[in-house]
Design a protein around this motif. Structure first.
Motif, PDB file in Angstrom:
ATOM      1  N   LYS A  64       0.843  -1.192   0.000  1.00 27.26           N
ATOM      2  CA  LYS A  64       0.000   0.000   0.000  1.00 27.26           C
ATOM      3  C   LYS A  64       0.881   1.246   0.000  1.00 27.26           C
ATOM      4  O   LYS A  64       1.892   1.290   0.692  1.00 27.26           O
ATOM      5  CB  LYS A  64      -0.918   0.030   1.231  1.00 27.26           C
ATOM      6  N   LYS A  65       0.440   2.260  -0.737  1.00 29.57           N
ATOM      7  CA  LYS A  65       1.202   3.515  -0.761  1.00 29.57           C
ATOM      8  C   LYS A  65       0.951   4.351   0.491  1.00 29.57           C
ATOM      9  O   LYS A  65       1.635   5.350   0.727  1.00 29.57           O
ATOM     10  CB  LYS A  65       0.840   4.332  -1.996  1.00 29.57           C
ATOM     11  N   ASN A  66      -0.005   3.957   1.330  1.00 26.71           N
ATOM     12  CA  ASN A  66      -0.422   4.724   2.499  1.00 26.71           C
ATOM     13  C   ASN A  66       0.733   4.969   3.468  1.00 26.71           C
ATOM     14  O   ASN A  66       1.706   4.220   3.517  1.00 26.71           O
ATOM     15  CB  ASN A  66      -1.532   3.982   3.261  1.00 26.71           C
ATOM     16  N   THR A  67       0.580   5.997   4.279  1.00 26.38           N
ATOM     17  CA  THR A  67       1.549   6.268   5.342  1.00 26.38           C
ATOM     18  C   THR A  67       1.164   5.563   6.635  1.00 26.38           C
ATOM     19  O   THR A  67       1.921   5.586   7.601  1.00 26.38           O
ATOM     20  CB  THR A  67       1.655   7.779   5.612  1.00 26.38           C
ATOM     21  N   GLN A  68       0.002   4.937   6.649  1.00 28.25           N
ATOM     22  CA  GLN A  68      -0.456   4.208   7.826  1.00 28.25           C
ATOM     23  C   GLN A  68      -1.071   2.897   7.383  1.00 28.25           C
ATOM     24  O   GLN A  68      -1.910   2.867   6.479  1.00 28.25           O
ATOM     25  CB  GLN A  68      -1.472   5.030   8.618  1.00 28.25           C
ATOM     26  N   ALA A  69      -0.671   1.813   8.010  1.00 33.47           N
ATOM     27  CA  ALA A  69      -1.204   0.491   7.679  1.00 33.47           C
ATOM     28  C   ALA A  69      -2.244   0.082   8.713  1.00 33.47           C
ATOM     29  O   ALA A  69      -2.191   0.496   9.873  1.00 33.47           O
ATOM     30  CB  ALA A  69      -0.077  -0.533   7.638  1.00 33.47           C
ATOM     31  N   PRO A 114       6.192   5.385   8.977  1.00 30.93           N
ATOM     32  CA  PRO A 114       7.468   5.924   9.460  1.00 30.93           C
ATOM     33  C   PRO A 114       8.430   4.890  10.032  1.00 30.93           C
ATOM     34  O   PRO A 114       9.641   5.100  10.021  1.00 30.93           O
ATOM     35  CB  PRO A 114       7.040   6.927  10.545  1.00 30.93           C
ATOM     36  N   ASP A 115       7.915   3.762  10.549  1.00 35.65           N
ATOM     37  CA  ASP A 115       8.799   2.773  11.157  1.00 35.65           C
ATOM     38  C   ASP A 115       8.101   1.415  11.207  1.00 35.65           C
ATOM     39  O   ASP A 115       6.893   1.310  10.990  1.00 35.65           O
ATOM     40  CB  ASP A 115       9.201   3.192  12.576  1.00 35.65           C
TER      41      ASP A 115
END
Length: 419
Positions: free
Chosen positions: A368-373, A402-403
């Motif tokens: 996913k391109k999202n910043t949150q899974a 982010p991590d």
């Protein structure tokens, strides 16, 4: 432009000591010639791109090797398949290893000649475009797995790109890492050269303009299940022609066809492969996403991001000397994914973007391109629990988070730069 170290360098040196001949294959412009010159600077180098040398190699192979005796590097060797019989004779006459270093951008023809002439005498490796690790100067060279052990080891040398979308948009061809090289001009020349030279050599394509339209139609479908009929309808050709042309793209390293996971248990799985371009910069050029900013927020951002992730994972295997074709697959089908709608339980298609199989363990991956899974993104992973003789390992969502973090007990979120 400064040379960028390649992950294959050490293995290339080992192959040169272990085999009488070594072959480096890969798409046009991925850096095969530069790699061979850098690793073996004292070898004589000849390129069959030179029409005179090509003709000599084709018509007088024995004389060609007399004038260019081993140890020698022969570039674009697929242009003279007649030469292989003479290379075989030279290999059989000598007890020494490291006689020939060969490169070729068209394994479509090379593999047949090598299997017939040089079996047991040659080491073969694939060079892809620059990986994210190579671009960042990171010497880590182990294949990706979504496990805690991999994450812990990867973290030791990890470097985060300043702008991942800029890297995706630029693509992995070494020449583009020079800041003075104009992006659209490079790809325009690349496509023109590829179509006018490689395509003409691989198949008798009469209308090169239609083939260019075919490439554009294929690029617009990267990350999708391959539908030959849809492409054929768009470009006005029959399905047989589209299948033949797709095999050309695959053979010359432009695309990769990811095969579906096969199991007797998953009887309702889709059997068609998924189409992925090997270079995201080429996809962006063909589909006219001209800046990284427009790409990041555009309609193609999801498929291009998925294409980048799959390509980087394939590179991590190839650069370690592993044949990725035996490790990766995908799944889509109507097996065991149920949702409730209007009080009714419905069975819908489940999809796993990538499955890595190793030592009897299946590692499912969602991209996913999202910043949150979110854990719900991995609901299809449970399909793999039904397969006897296999164990479901740690799963992951690869994204722009982010991590690294735990979504469930056996599912991680992993930033894309950990590949």
């Amino acid at each position: 432009m400064d040379y960028i170290s390649r992950a294959l360098e050490d293995r290339l040196r080992r192959y040169e000591k272990a085999y009488k001949a070594t072959l480096v294959t890969g798409a046009r412009q991925v850096g095969k010639s530069t790699l061979l010159k850098k690793v073996f600077p004292d070898r004589k180098y000849v390129s069959l791109d030179d029409p005179f040398l090509e003709q000599q190699a084709k018509e007088a192979g024995n004389m060609f090797l007399t004038l260019n005796p081993p140890p020698v590097t022969i570039d674009e060797v697929q242009r003279a398949k007649e030469l292989f019989r003479y290379i075989k004779l030279k290999c059989d006459e000598s007890e020494e290893n490291g006689l020939f270093c060969l490169s070729g951008s068209q394994p479509f023809h090379l593999m047949q000649n090598i299997s017939e002439s040089l079996s047991g005498r040659i080491g073969i490796m694939e060079l892809a475009g620059l990986s994210m690790r190579e671009c960042m100067g990171d010497g880590f060279n182990k294949h990706f797995l979504p496990t805690l052990e991999y994450v812990a080891e990867r973290r030791k040398t990890l470097q985060k790109p300043e702008n991942i979308w800029e890297m995706i948009h630029k693509g992995g061809y070494p020449e583009l890492q020079d800041g003075n090289k104009e992006w659209s001009s490079f790809y325009a020349d690349y496509v023109k050269t590829y179509i006018e030279r490689d395509v003409r050599e691989l198949a008798a394509v009469q209308d090169l303009n239609v083939f260019r339209q075919f490439m554009i139609a294929a690029a617009a479908r990267t990350g999708e299940i391959l539908n030959y009929s849809a492409i054929a309808s768009e470009i006005g050709k029959d399905v047989g022609t589209v299948k033949k042309w797709m095999s050309i793209l695959e053979a010359s390293g432009i695309v990769y066809l990811l095969e579906p996971f096969t199991s007797n248990i998953l009887k309702r799985a889709i059997k068609s492969p998924k189409l992925y371009f090997r270079d995201t910069g080429l996809v962006c050029y063909l589909t006219r996403w001209l800046t990284s900013e427009n790409l990041a927020y555009g309609a193609m951002s999801g498929p291009v991001f998925e294409t980048f992730v799959v390509s980087e994972i394939l590179k991590s295997y190839a650069n370690e000397g592993l044949d990725y074709r035996y490790f990766v697959s995908y799944y889509r089908g109507r097996d065991k994914k149920r949702v409730k709608k209007d009080g009714e339980t419905l069975e819908i298609e489940a999809e796993i973007d990538l499955i890595i199989e190793e030592n009897g363990i299946l590692y499912p991956i969602e991209i996913k391109k999202n910043t949150q899974a979110k854990a719900i993104m991995t609901s299809a992973f449970a399909v793999l629990d039904e397969i006897s003789g296999k164990k479901r390992g740690m799963g992951a969502v690869i994204c722009n988070c982010p991590d690294v973090g735990a979504l469930r007990e056996n599912i991680l979120q992993i930033p894309v730069w950990y590949i």
